[in-house]
Every structure is written in structure tokens, then in C-alpha cells.
Design an enzyme around this catalytic site. Sequence first.
Site, PDB file in Angstrom:
ATOM      1  N   THR B  40       0.893  -1.314   0.020  1.00  0.00           N
ATOM      2  CA  THR B  40       0.053   0.197   0.012  1.00  0.00           C
ATOM      3  C   THR B  40       0.976   1.367  -0.094  1.00  0.00           C
ATOM      4  O   THR B  40       0.519   2.137  -0.738  1.00  0.00           O
ATOM      5  CB  THR B  40      -0.892   0.006   1.090  1.00  0.00           C
ATOM      6  OG1 THR B  40      -1.533  -1.354   1.234  1.00  0.00           O
ATOM      7  CG2 THR B  40      -1.743   1.255   1.172  1.00  0.00           C
ATOM      8  N   HIS B  43       1.925   1.825  -3.322  1.00  0.00           N
ATOM      9  CA  HIS B  43       0.967   2.502  -4.107  1.00  0.00           C
ATOM     10  C   HIS B  43       0.833   3.888  -3.915  1.00  0.00           C
ATOM     11  O   HIS B  43       0.780   4.540  -4.967  1.00  0.00           O
ATOM     12  CB  HIS B  43      -0.706   1.897  -3.861  1.00  0.00           C
ATOM     13  CG  HIS B  43      -0.795   0.561  -4.519  1.00  0.00           C
ATOM     14  ND1 HIS B  43      -0.886   0.421  -5.794  1.00  0.00           N
ATOM     15  CD2 HIS B  43      -1.097  -0.849  -3.998  1.00  0.00           C
ATOM     16  CE1 HIS B  43      -0.978  -0.930  -6.175  1.00  0.00           C
ATOM     17  NE2 HIS B  43      -1.001  -1.555  -4.719  1.00  0.00           N
ATOM     18  N   HIS B  63       2.288   1.999   8.264  1.00  0.00           N
ATOM     19  CA  HIS B  63       1.226   1.509   9.118  1.00  0.00           C
ATOM     20  C   HIS B  63       1.952   0.167   9.906  1.00  0.00           C
ATOM     21  O   HIS B  63       1.162  -0.442  10.770  1.00  0.00           O
ATOM     22  CB  HIS B  63       0.264   1.213   8.591  1.00  0.00           C
ATOM     23  CG  HIS B  63       0.114   0.333   7.516  1.00  0.00           C
ATOM     24  ND1 HIS B  63       0.194   0.827   6.075  1.00  0.00           N
ATOM     25  CD2 HIS B  63      -0.027  -0.906   7.354  1.00  0.00           C
ATOM     26  CE1 HIS B  63       0.210  -0.009   5.141  1.00  0.00           C
ATOM     27  NE2 HIS B  63      -0.093  -1.107   6.037  1.00  0.00           N
ATOM     28  N   CYS B  93     -14.097   2.839  14.528  1.00  0.00           N
ATOM     29  CA  CYS B  93     -15.073   3.695  15.256  1.00  0.00           C
ATOM     30  C   CYS B  93     -15.436   3.228  16.666  1.00  0.00           C
ATOM     31  O   CYS B  93     -15.857   4.012  17.427  1.00  0.00           O
ATOM     32  CB  CYS B  93     -16.149   4.038  14.497  1.00  0.00           C
ATOM     33  SG  CYS B  93     -17.487   3.012  14.433  1.00  0.00           S
ATOM     34  N   CYS B  99     -18.131  -2.968  14.891  1.00  0.00           N
ATOM     35  CA  CYS B  99     -17.358  -2.940  15.678  1.00  0.00           C
ATOM     36  C   CYS B  99     -18.055  -3.524  17.176  1.00  0.00           C
ATOM     37  O   CYS B  99     -17.420  -3.996  17.966  1.00  0.00           O
ATOM     38  CB  CYS B  99     -17.057  -1.378  16.255  1.00  0.00           C
ATOM     39  SG  CYS B  99     -15.909  -0.592  14.961  1.00  0.00           S
ATOM     40  N   LEU B 262      -7.496 -11.915  -1.034  1.00  0.00           N
ATOM     41  CA  LEU B 262      -7.085 -10.973  -0.282  1.00  0.00           C
ATOM     42  C   LEU B 262      -6.412 -10.054  -1.370  1.00  0.00           C
ATOM     43  O   LEU B 262      -6.466  -8.688  -1.011  1.00  0.00           O
ATOM     44  CB  LEU B 262      -5.915 -11.434   0.725  1.00  0.00           C
ATOM     45  CG  LEU B 262      -5.357 -10.387   1.319  1.00  0.00           C
ATOM     46  CD1 LEU B 262      -5.369 -10.631   2.825  1.00  0.00           C
ATOM     47  CD2 LEU B 262      -3.721 -10.527   1.032  1.00  0.00           C
ATOM     48  N   GLY B 263      -5.881 -10.419  -2.217  1.00  0.00           N
ATOM     49  CA  GLY B 263      -5.374  -9.523  -3.420  1.00  0.00           C
ATOM     50  C   GLY B 263      -6.142  -8.599  -4.167  1.00  0.00           C
ATOM     51  O   GLY B 263      -7.564  -9.116  -4.073  1.00  0.00           O
TER      52      GLY B 263
END
Lengths: 342, 342, 342, 342
Positions: B40, B43, B63, B93, B99, B262-263
Site C-alpha cells: 500500500t 501505491h 502502518h 469507530c 465494531c 486477499l489480493g
Amino acid sequence: MKAIVKAGPGRGFELTEVPRPEIGVRDALIRVRAAGICGTDVHIYQWDAWSAGRIKPPVVGGHEFVGVVEAVGRDVVHIKPGTRVSGEGHITCGHCRFCRTGRGHICRDVKIIGIDRDGCFAEYLSMPADNLWPVPDEISDRHAAVFDPLGNAMHSVTSTEVSGRSVLVIGAGAVGLFATAIARASGAARVLVSEPNAMKRDIALQVGADMVFDPFDAVVEGPIMDATESLGPEVVMEMSGATEGLKDAFKLVQNGGDVVLLGLPPDKVAVDWSHDIIFKGITIHAVSGRRMFDTWYRSQRFLLSGRMDIDPILTHDIAMEDFETGFQALLAGEAVKVTIRV
Amino acid sequence: MKAIVKAGPGRGFELTEVPRPEIGVRDALIRVRAAGICGTDVHIYQWDAWSAGRIKPPVVGGHEFVGVVEAVGRDVVHIKPGTRVSGEGHITCGHCRFCRTGRGHICRDVKIIGIDRDGCFAEYLSMPADNLWPVPDEISDRHAAVFDPLGNAMHSVTSTEVSGRSVLVIGAGAVGLFATAIARASGAARVLVSEPNAMKRDIALQVGADMVFDPFDAVVEGPIMDATESLGPEVVMEMSGATEGLKDAFKLVQNGGDVVLLGLPPDKVAVDWSHDIIFKGITIHAVSGRRMFDTWYRSQRFLLSGRMDIDPILTHDIAMEDFETGFQALLAGEAVKVTIRV
Amino acid sequence: MKAIVKAGPGRGFELTEVPRPEIGVRDALIRVRAAGICGTDVHIYQWDAWSAGRIKPPVVGGHEFVGVVEAVGRDVVHIKPGTRVSGEGHITCGHCRFCRTGRGHICRDVKIIGIDRDGCFAEYLSMPADNLWPVPDEISDRHAAVFDPLGNAMHSVTSTEVSGRSVLVIGAGAVGLFATAIARASGAARVLVSEPNAMKRDIALQVGADMVFDPFDAVVEGPIMDATESLGPEVVMEMSGATEGLKDAFKLVQNGGDVVLLGLPPDKVAVDWSHDIIFKGITIHAVSGRRMFDTWYRSQRFLLSGRMDIDPILTHDIAMEDFETGFQALLAGEAVKVTIRV
Amino acid sequence: MKAIVKAGPGRGFELTEVPRPEIGVRDALIRVRAAGICGTDVHIYQWDAWSAGRIKPPVVGGHEFVGVVEAVGRDVVHIKPGTRVSGEGHITCGHCRFCRTGRGHICRDVKIIGIDRDGCFAEYLSMPADNLWPVPDEISDRHAAVFDPLGNAMHSVTSTEVSGRSVLVIGAGAVGLFATAIARASGAARVLVSEPNAMKRDIALQVGADMVFDPFDAVVEGPIMDATESLGPEVVMEMSGATEGLKDAFKLVQNGGDVVLLGLPPDKVAVDWSHDIIFKGITIHAVSGRRMFDTWYRSQRFLLSGRMDIDPILTHDIAMEDFETGFQALLAGEAVKVTIRV
């Protein structure tokens, strides 16, 4: 032909001559090459209460085997003479609700070879061809002969999830040790084994246990808690059939964990359902037999993949004539899995 | 403090000085020690369409990290300064349906560090203390820095069952290779990896693949069928995000099998739903993020157990000043996982 | 005997005289009393590309039926002449990996009556006795004749969890309507149905839909979101086989939800895998056939329990001679399920 | 404020004046409108061994409630004063392994309102805002006041699969009756209820039981077998906590079935593990508390959908001053669920 037979009520088996078995239109005749002695065979040898209530002598013993198909019945098309096979010893009815929904392992009208009909401790065995399992060349006779108990262990391990979780196996008999090897090869984060017999604890370490415990040692609970982040194991497999084993399973398992029950306690056992089971929110999986034939496929792949080493569990290999030696070694706790060359 | 920042629209990152972040009453300030570069981040470096639509520069990147808690907010009681930590970069959140039902990984209002708010490519990072993951001493900084992608792989592998089953991993980037190692250590009967980059195929073999394939090779399907009893793999994990990878996943998977996705394909992809999916009766598991914090517990145990070796996947370890080198190696297909020493 | 036969390539069926079928040692001969026309039969009537590639005329059509056993082969012991039966039209090989693991519905070598061998649009039908399903007296002939499509719907609904969840059924053909009734009777919190045909939408409301939608209406998404707490339905069942139905399924389903696929799109369909599937973390269940015989047991109990009313779905009941009327009504969208009295 | 308080060791509660509770930064103050009396409150009233070991008087009783938020702490942003709410009475630690993996219902350090801290039998209640559940206007105060026990029942029913299966509920207290209603509305093919109290059996029939039994009747097993195709129920929910109820659960359940355990036996109970559990291959699901907040969402939808009628279970509605009447009715077996208007 030669066969190891339960000739009548009472202790022991005898090696004797019996007629070669007949086959029906959907059966196969197998020339047995090797057979394994199961704990159930030892119960029958001892003629305990369960055996006395179930067995109708004379019956040829044994249900774990490998052999070669010698002949097949008229309606058998998918298996040929000359094929090396092991086989599922539970002959299911095929028509009850359980059989019709892919759950033959809990068939209400099952007949087991070596128990309800003649078994594999003999030169020849007759059974339905649909129960046979062709064995690839890469798998040795001794490994093929124990597909049945390996399948019980596979059924147990796959009844819950072990990858990345801590596992305690209670009871390191053959099935407990197979389960130890499978759990380790299936990614269990930590495999603990509780077993009073020192030789069996040693084998447990050889086949993949990270730690072993003697349940009669006064300080077992502490080390098990230390090894499981003070929460207890997430999975407990009760393979001993001992009253204390069952109690320990529920006492030790982690909140939200899974207990797999395979060992058969001889009597009723009282446990603290509220504190050890319900408040913990656990799930209990009772395991009987082998899922046909899912556990066979998986066991075969484990054997072919070389992901685990079960040889330390196969402690004795004896000739048919020496069967008494095998039973005595098992009774003395000096053997784990004994295979008989037929 | 020093930070690697996306300063504005367009290609690249820059190493610059920015103010040390503030912390709120429930946050922690972490002195970062190492960070991983994710696909990521690449990207974002390239400023592709997705990045241009989502990122609001300036933002500190990154991250994946490990560091030491330097300070905590007033309401933080369960974590102390001095604790070495990694952390879940998805700030959920806490109040949406997802959540509130233990499924924060699909929270509708998630903010991700290094994307939607400042990340860990910096000397200091501020994030909610509840997102932190204390790291045991036995786990090295480099391993702790990649808990995040290891967790994606763990989430993928545990979304179905691999023990005793054949597994095909399509795409040997970092997550695909972590998944390869986890699947092998979790008892997959046979682990196949399809990947065009020869170096990555070699790493796949080092971390547990039984066989590797180049998908651009004309004869891939035959060998994969040969390796899976002519039925295709029971589990396919699509980790490449490539259009052809997705098509192959459905084409190759066995009847009744599982496909894990997943990709992320950049565009819409057409597949043959009737023949490759519906008639086969398969199940498809879409995987996003990491299950909090179940996958973290499992990943940690795999690292602690020594059941797998992920070091071959951590190809590059560079200083913060050399970050450009890391991105170039990734863009050139010469690196898999690059960690940055901060 | 009289039979409705696909006599050769091209459109239509014809009612003609053919020899009464023979039975093998494990077969039963059934005197058919009623048969249902399936969408598959309509495809064969139309001689579409799929039919032209699969059907080898002449073949008697039909696979949904009820009848009475007239005779059984020599080896059939568990079913007697005089028994009223329906039957599973998928004749499985019994020996492949799928058959051996209780998953005959994905057998690689299945033969289907009315497609690959003579079917039930005839006075007599021959099929393996193991495929028969004895029908209790409380179940009418018309209900027993549609066990097969009811089973597809049951397989679909039970492939995920509906109790207390919102469900959208896309496509209100017979299977979609059966699924609507089953989902409602299984505790779905809200059952929505999307269907362009007004008559079918009306039937959906009669059998348990809470709300119905016309997918060609421009404002469908808004009302569906309003009905599902702005999150989309937790379960979407795609029963239409339409390209847009498939796209809508993924677009509308809630994060973390389940999509069940039963409808067969004629062509490849492109969807947005990243946004509509992977980021959402959904699970997709492809459904083919009926789980033998789990879905039969469940369907029977639903019929016996009176928990649902499927009569509005059985729109037409015609004599064998009027079969053409039934096909025309189906082609015109004026019928849902047509049963033929034989 | 007025409150019903356990003032000291010994039998009974007393209605007295106590200070209005304080709130912390993440708490809410709720003006209680109605509260339900749970079996646990009755145990505390009686001051049984469990109560004497756990409760530290003085403590305000009660954990089932509905009310209106009067004030919130400084850090509460997602809930506003004026909101009508029910709430989860289990205050979880938030940091243990169970809390961090979405399984707060088995938190090791839970504090329960009305047991470990002041409860809702009072004009005002203070508890963490994250535990509150906003209630839609369509749900009445009395229904909202019993979200907690309804959630226990929902947790129990959804811990296994009931659609199309036969279900036996043992014990028709409030949770057993809620489970009866939910199971029926979730498509259970047949719902049987075993309960010695005739009034409760009558309510069971009103809320959806197909048949009811008195377990003290000598001929119970026969009719249960007759109602379940001679196989026993596929699902048994033990909701009585009685020793004989637990034994019956395992004795009656069908091979391969599921036993759900919620009732808490006061002592250890011995069962026949081999014959009633292991050979049968059953699964046992121990249920504690409510899955947060999945069971709340589902319960709310069942209430909103009108799929079930729970009013017959809410037998008594009394004023706070009459609380003694409510406890006496419960102790006499004349009430099922008593709600108190505050």
C-alpha cells in the site's frame, strides 16, 4: 486358515484353524498382511463387562489391517483383485438417517469387524468392498495397518481448530500419541501431553509434544498454567478414558475453549458443570469412529507428506504366532501399538 | 522529528522534519524503532488512482511498526511507558454494528494510520492505546515490525481449514509468502505457490512451499492437477491482485473447495460463475484486515513457537535515510519485505 | 408407455409411446403419479446452447416427481413395491472423492435423470433404489413432486444463517419463492424479494416476503437500504441467474454478510471484486444440487410442520396431454411451478 | 433515591433510600423506568451458598432494565441524554484475551450490576456508556426491560442450528420460554418442552411449543421418541439447572445432535459419558451471558419483526413498593417474569 479367535467366554484369544470366509456379491476377500492390536482387542482379551455384553463367540478378532484383495463379489466393479488395501471396520447399515446424511460413523445399526463379525486377525478377511481403502505404494504395510486408529486421532484433531492454539492431550496411548503428532503438524502453538507412563511420555516428546506431564505428580496444574499464559489450554483432548482425565479436561480448559472427548470412561463420572463447563462457555466435541472417508483422505495425505513421524508409536512388530507376547506387552504398559505380521 | 512524508499530490515520499505528534486522553505516544514498507505504501509512493482519491497530503506514511511507549494519555491505565509494542493500524469507530459485534476489521468508519492520519514512518507515532500490542522480549524488532502483514496472512489461512488439505497460494508477495509459511506450519498436505518472479519463488521454497510454478509458463495447469490427484487444490489463496490470478483461482480450485481472496484487483474482472464457481459448490472467503485481536494472538504464538521461519521474507533492512532505496527495490521486484530502522 | 420425449435436436418435446424401462439389480421401477417442470426442462425445450451441448436425444424429460414403486431389483431390500416415493434425480458415481466424503451433490461423474438418462415425464421411471425418498401420507402428491426444487432452496437457505438477519432474495422463480418461504419460516428478521414479474412479486408476498421490489425500478437501492438500517441485507440469495442480479447481490450485501449463489448466469460476469467483495469481508456460498439427504429430511419436516405455505407457488396443475400448455405458460412468465398429472 | 437493596447477609431485600450514584468520565446516569427480576435475584433474595460467597452487601439489586439517559460523563460522545436505553449488565475488563477477541461474555474479570456493583432496582443507575443499548420507539418498556434474559435465550438458540430440526427445551422458566419462542420462530421442525409446572407448560404452548411434557410423568421418554422419529430430538436445550434435566438431556438427544447448556446445576452431576455422549458423537455448547452485542441486535430484530409473541411470559407487572409480592410469586412458582415499574 490360521486365525486369532475369541473361542468362548473368558480371558484370552487362541490361534487356531478356521474356514476361509465366504464373500457376498458386494464383498471382497482380502489376504491380510498385517494387523494392529487396538485397546478394544485388549478389552476383549480381558473379557471385561463390555466384552461379555457385546461379543458372541466364536469370533475372529481384530479390525486394523492391511492386505491384498484376493477376490471380489459379482457386483464389485470399482476395486480389483491385487489391490493393496486397508479398510474401515465399521460396516454401516446404509439406510438410517445417519448413513443417509454422510454420518455413517454414528450409524445406529453398525457392525464392527472383530467385534460383531469376524475380523482381521486371520489370513483372510471378508468385508464389503465399499469399506476398502486402496493404499498407495509409498505407504508401508505397518503404516497402512494403523489407518484406523490414526483416523480416530485425525477425527479428534479436526473436530476443532488447533492451528495457533495451545493443546493438551490427556492420555498417551496410540490414539493420544497419533493426535499429538497430528496436532503438532497442524500448527498447534504448544502441545502438552499428560500421561503417567514414562515410556509413553518419552514417545510423546519424540512425536511432537513440547512438554509432558505425569498427572499423578502433585504440581501439574501450575506448570500447565505457566505454559498457557495462565489461562489453561485452548484445546483439551481427553484420550485416556480415565475418570481423573475427564475431570482434569474440564478443570484445565481455557474459557471459550474446546474439549474433545474420545476416551471411554468405564463408569459414570461427576463433574462441576456450572464452574468448569457452563460459566467457561466451552464447546465439547464427542468423537466416535472415523468420518467416512474424510478422515481417511486426510490421514493418507499426512502419511504421504512426511509432515509427521509416527514410527516411535509403533513399538512392536510380531509374528502371528507370538500374539500372546503382544497382548502381554500392552497389558504391562510396555507397548503402545503392536502390529502383527500375518 | 524526522518523518517520511507524502508532502503533496504526485510521485514519491520525502524525508523531512515535522512536529512531534500530540496525544489525546486515550492515546499513547510511541518512539518508533522499526517500520515495514507495505505494498500500500508503494501505491501511495506511485500516487496511483486509489491513492489520489483517498490520501489528503501532507501525511506521514507507514502502518507497520514496532516501538516503545514514551507517554500515555490521562485515561490510559492498562499500558505503561517503556512497554515495547506493535499496533493495529486500523483505528475503528467503536460504535457501528461491526465494531459492536467483534468485527472491527470491517468497520464502516475506519481510519488507517499512514493513510487517513499520520503513520509510523517517523520517530514518533500517536495512536489509541487500545490499538497497541505489547511484544514479548523473545520476538525481535524486525519480526514485531511485520505483525500487521503477518496478521493478514493469518486471517487468510484461518478463514478456512488447511490441515490435511492441498493449498495453492497465487502471488508470492510478502503476505502470500507469510501465508505459505503459515499454511505449511498448519499441516497443509501440499503447498503450491504460483508466482512469476523467480526470486520470490525461491523464497517460497525456503519458507515451506512443496512446489512452485511460474503462471506465465504455458503448462502450469497440468503440473498443478498432477500434484492434486487431478482434482485441483482444495484451498486457493489469491494474494496477487492480478486479473489472471483471480481467474486461475476459480478455474483451478477443487469441487467443494475454498477460495480465499486477499489480493485487490485494480479493475472489474469477469469470471465464469456457472462453471467455475456454482457447479463446483465452492465457498469464497473475502479477507480484509486482521480480526482484532484474534489474528494477533495466533501470529504471536507462531513466532514464539518457532514453527516457521519468516526471515527469508524480510529481504531488506535499511536506515530511514535510505528509504528511497527500499521503494526502488520493491518497485523493481528485487525486494519482498523491506524494514526501515528509525 | 406414454412419455414426454426430447426426440431430437431442436425446439420442443413430444408426447409419444416408448418402451417401459428395464431395471437393474439395485434399481426400482416407479409408476409416476406427478412430475414438476423445472427451469432446466424449459431450457431443454428451447434447445439452448447448454442443452445442445449436453443432451443426447432421444431422452425422456423430467427429474421432479412422485410415484409408487412397482418393482425392485434383486439386491434391493430396504424399499418395497407399493411405497410412495419421490427421488433424488442426481445419480452419483459413489466412488469419487466427493461421493466418499458425503458430498455427492458435487460428484464429478453425476448422471441426471431427464438430462443424461431417461427421466420422469413418463408413466414409468427406472432409477437406483438408493435414490428414492419414501413419502409420508401427510404430504400431498403435488408437494412430493417438488421435493427436488424445494431441496435446492433448503440447501441455499441452510448454507448460511438467516435467523434474526435480513435476507434479500433476487429472482422469484420457483426456487427463489421456496427460499423466500423457508427463510421467513426460519426466522429471517426481514425478507426482501427483488423480481421484475408482478405476479411473482405478489406470490412472494403471499409466501412470506415482507417487501418486494422491481429491480428495473430506478429507485431500488434506497428502499432496500432503508429496510436494512442503511447497511444492506446481511444475506443475499441470487436465484435469478441474471447478470444484473449477480452484480446487485455484491453491491447490496452488508459488510461481513453472506451471498448465496444458485442462479446460473449464461455468460461471464464482471464484478468489482475489491470494493464489493474483498473490502466488505463477505462470504460467498455456491450452491449446486441438494445435500443428500440432509436437505430432504429438512424439507420434509418443513412440509409436515405446516410452518410454511408453498401452495401459491404451485400455480398450474395439468394433464400429461397438456404439457405444451405448461411450457408455454412458463415461457410467457405466467406460471411459476407447473405440475403434470401422469 | 429509592432502591431495592441487599442490606446485609441473610434472606430478603429492602426498599430504602440511598444516595444517587456518581458517574465517571465514560459512564452514563440512567433514570430507570422498569426492571425485570431474574432467577439470580431470587437466589440473592434467598441468600443461598452462591450468593453468600459472592455478594458484598450493601448492594442495590437488579440487572435487567430500561430507562432514559439523564447525564453522561465527559468522554461520552456517542450517546446523548434523553435516549431510552436498555443495557448489558456485564461490565467487562476490556483488556483480557477474551475481551480483546470479541468474547467479552467470558471475560475473566467481569463485574455484574446488581451482583458485584449497584444494580437497576433503583431510580437511578450508573454504568459505562459503552454498555448501553438504545431502544427504538416501537419496543415497549416491558419488552426492553427483558432484553437481558431474551439475549441469553438468543445466545442459546443461535449457538447451534434449529431450522428444520427437532428441539427439546428442558425447563420452562423465563429463559426456557424465550428460547421456545425463538426456536419456533427460527424454523424448528418441532418444539418440545419438558417442565413440571403446569402453568409454565401452558405458557410454553402459547409461545410456540408443539408439545409439552411433565418430566415427573413416568412415560415421558416414549412420547418424546414418538415425536422425534424414534431418534430423540436433534437439539436439546437444558434450561432448568436440575440434575435430572441434565441427565435427560444426554439420554434423549439424537446421535450426532447438539446439547445446549444454560441452566446451572447447584452440585456436581454424574452422567454416562461413554453411552450418552461419546458413542453418540454429539456436540455440547455451554452458554454463558450474551454475545456482545450480536445477540442484542438479533433480539431487537425479533421483537421488531413481530415474528414471536413473548407477552405470555411476562406474567406480572408490579410497582416498586410491591417488590416483595413479585419475589413471593416467583418463589411459589406462580410467576415467570416479573417486571417492576420504577
